[in-house]
Design a protein around this motif. Structure first.
Motif, PDB file in Angstrom:
ATOM      1  N   LYS A  80       0.871  -1.173   0.000  1.00 44.12           N
ATOM      2  CA  LYS A  80       0.000   0.000   0.000  1.00 44.12           C
ATOM      3  C   LYS A  80       0.907   1.223   0.000  1.00 44.12           C
ATOM      4  CE  LYS A  80      -4.525   1.063   1.940  1.00 44.12           C
ATOM      5  NZ  LYS A  80      -5.396   0.609   0.843  1.00 44.12           N
ATOM      6  N   GLU A 124      -8.383  -5.643  -9.820  1.00 48.14           N
ATOM      7  CA  GLU A 124      -9.164  -4.918  -8.817  1.00 48.14           C
ATOM      8  C   GLU A 124      -9.695  -3.612  -9.366  1.00 48.14           C
ATOM      9  OE1 GLU A 124      -6.967  -3.544  -5.325  1.00 48.14           O
ATOM     10  OE2 GLU A 124      -5.125  -4.140  -6.313  1.00 48.14           O
ATOM     11  N   THR A 166     -10.969  -5.950   4.080  1.00 51.77           N
ATOM     12  CA  THR A 166     -12.398  -6.172   3.829  1.00 51.77           C
ATOM     13  C   THR A 166     -12.584  -7.438   3.000  1.00 51.77           C
ATOM     14  OG1 THR A 166     -12.489  -3.760   3.654  1.00 51.77           O
ATOM     15  CG2 THR A 166     -14.513  -4.959   3.186  1.00 51.77           C
ATOM     16  N   THR A 225     -12.133  -0.544   2.922  1.00 57.53           N
ATOM     17  CA  THR A 225     -12.457   0.144   4.171  1.00 57.53           C
ATOM     18  C   THR A 225     -13.304   1.393   3.952  1.00 57.53           C
ATOM     19  OG1 THR A 225     -10.460  -0.658   5.216  1.00 57.53           O
ATOM     20  CG2 THR A 225     -11.423   1.349   6.142  1.00 57.53           C
TER      21      THR A 225
HETATM   22  C1  LIG Z   1      -6.462  -0.236   0.553  1.00 58.42           C
HETATM   23  C2  LIG Z   1      -6.759  -0.861  -0.769  1.00 58.42           C
HETATM   24  C3  LIG Z   1      -7.753  -1.853  -0.935  1.00 58.42           C
HETATM   25  C4  LIG Z   1      -8.725  -2.250   0.148  1.00 58.42           C
HETATM   26  O1  LIG Z   1      -8.144  -2.718   1.305  1.00 58.42           O
HETATM   27  P1  LIG Z   1      -8.963  -2.703   2.687  1.00 58.42           P
HETATM   28  O2  LIG Z   1      -7.989  -3.224   3.675  1.00 58.42           O
HETATM   29  O3  LIG Z   1     -10.130  -3.603   2.507  1.00 58.42           O
HETATM   30  O4  LIG Z   1      -9.370  -1.301   2.930  1.00 58.42           O
HETATM   31  C5  LIG Z   1      -7.877  -2.444  -2.181  1.00 58.42           C
HETATM   32  N1  LIG Z   1      -7.106  -2.071  -3.213  1.00 58.42           N
HETATM   33  C6  LIG Z   1      -6.163  -1.116  -3.106  1.00 58.42           C
HETATM   34  C7  LIG Z   1      -5.357  -0.751  -4.282  1.00 58.42           C
HETATM   35  C8  LIG Z   1      -5.956  -0.481  -1.888  1.00 58.42           C
HETATM   36  O5  LIG Z   1      -5.033   0.475  -1.787  1.00 58.42           O
END
Ligand SMILES: *Cc1c(COP(=O)(O)O)cnc(C)c1O
Length: 369
Positions: free
Chosen positions: A205, A241, A273, A315
């Motif tokens: 992330k 995604e 999630t 989230t």
């Molecule tokens: C943060 C994020 C998610 C979702 O992650 P959660 O932990 O469920 O909030 C999905 N894809 C990307 C690219 C993200 O940065």
């Protein structure tokens, strides 16, 4: 002073807290990520001292050298999670240990120091306790927590990662992400750009992933779509995604419904999630599994009625239905284009656990204050 695996936090309260009336005004219509609380958490790291100078301090701009590594080489990672006011007056976070663990996986990928998970969680607890009055109680609102880490070393050398870092947590009261209501989104299949490649940073992330995604997101908006859907970098064929959210495909309906999400391949972000829904689905009689789906299979599945619903999860927006798809190879609608029953049931259950109206049978809630 509060110990967290040897890291002690000093609490410096602001001398100028936001007046209660002004805070109430801000909390009435906070939007998303636009309003911030009175304090922030900071912890510094250097090669010599390790993690030190942990503080809760007044929210304020920070000063960095223009040659700080983060500005030039993008060494930055972040997390996102929410604190929810509970019916009994307490405040909880949803699976913060999972965010702490993912933060350290991101840190390892970006060659940054790992932060002890206990210190990560302690920073959240102390910040939320300090800014308790900022935790919204309105329906569907929450306190969004944004931990992040930046490289602060001064100098333009690129042969090695920074030798100093700053970890911070800021907090933002938020309403629902897409305006609070559940509106199906229309997605654009990006053929020109990809988000992540094998061996790249897709699983981390990091801000750089988002910087590289804006052009694709802009194309989505140019085609009257809300969000971009990323395909795999090698074949541009497999669905990965959506924007900053993971995707689920509902196969079948009624008692036969099951949910599938693209398997982690190293290039998609492993959402908390997503992981929670993989566990929650089966308990509600909805089998869940990780799989693989191509754009052709998505389109054909919708045409044959085999794929009945698609939703995105993360989230910020929890669960958002996907109503329609557009791309270079055609446009199609999913189901009748509206939110489907499986999507809404999962959403209702997950939100119920987060806000304390359904039992926390998995021990997902962590009390912060
Ligand atoms: C943060 C994020 C998610 C979702 O992650 P959660 O932990 O469920 O909030 C999905 N894809 C990307 C690219 C993200 O940065």
């Amino acid at each position: 002073m509060s110990p967290a695996q040897g890291i002690e936090f000093e609490i410096r309260s602001t001398a100028e807290p936001t007046p209660a009336a002004r805070r109430a005004e801000l909390l009435a219509a906070p939007g998303f990520g636009a309003v911030f609380t009175d304090h922030m958490a900071t912890i510094r790291w250097t090669e010599d001292a390790g993690w030190h100078d942990a503080r809760i301090e007044p929210y304020a701009p920070i000063t960095l050298d223009p040659a700080a590594a983060v500005f030039h080489y993008g060494q930055e990672i972040f997390e996102g999670l929410k604190a929810y006011a509970q019916p009994d007056g307490s405040v909880v976070a949803f699976r913060p240990e999972a965010n702490a663990a993912r933060f350290n996986r991101s840190a390892a990928r970006l060659a940054m120091p790992e932060l002890p998970e206990a210190a990560f969680v302690r920073a959240l607890e102390l910040l939320v306790t300090q800014d308790r009055a900022w935790v919204p109680t309105a329906d569907g609102h929450s306190l969004y927590l944004r931990p992040f880490m930046i490289a602060t070393q001064r100098g333009l050398g690129v042969n090695r990662p920074s030798t100093s870092y700053l970890f911070m947590v800021i907090a933002s009261p938020v309403a629902g992400y897409f305006g609070g209501e559940v509106h199906p989104v229309t997605v654009w299949l990006s053929q020109d750009y990809t988000r992540a490649a094998p061996g790249g940073t897709g699983e981390a992330k990091c801000g750089g992933n988002y910087a590289a995604a804006f052009a694709g997101q802009q194309q989505a908006l140019d085609h009257d779509c809300d969000q971009v859907v990323w395909l795999d970098a090698a074949e541009r064929r497999w669905v990965e995604e959506m924007g900053g959210m993971n995707l689920f495909f509902v196969h079948g309906s009624g008692a036969d419904a099951r949910i599938m999400t693209p398997a982690t391949t190293g290039s998609l972000l492993q959402g908390v999630t997503r992981d929670s829904l993989l566990k929650l689905g089966p308990d509600l009689g909805i089998p869940s599994y990780e799989g693989k789906i191509s754009v052709d299979e998505w389109r054909d599945g919708c045409a044959s009625g085999e794929i009945t619903e698609v939703f995105a999860c993360g989230t910020a927006a929890v669960i958002t239905p996907v109503g329609a798809v557009r791309g270079a190879d055609g446009d199609w609608t999913i189901g009748d284009g509206g939110p489907g029953p499986v999507t809404m049931r999962l959403r209702h259950e997950l939100v119920g656990i987060q806000y304390g109206s359904k039992s926390d049978r998995y021990g997902w809630l962590h009390r912060l204050g």
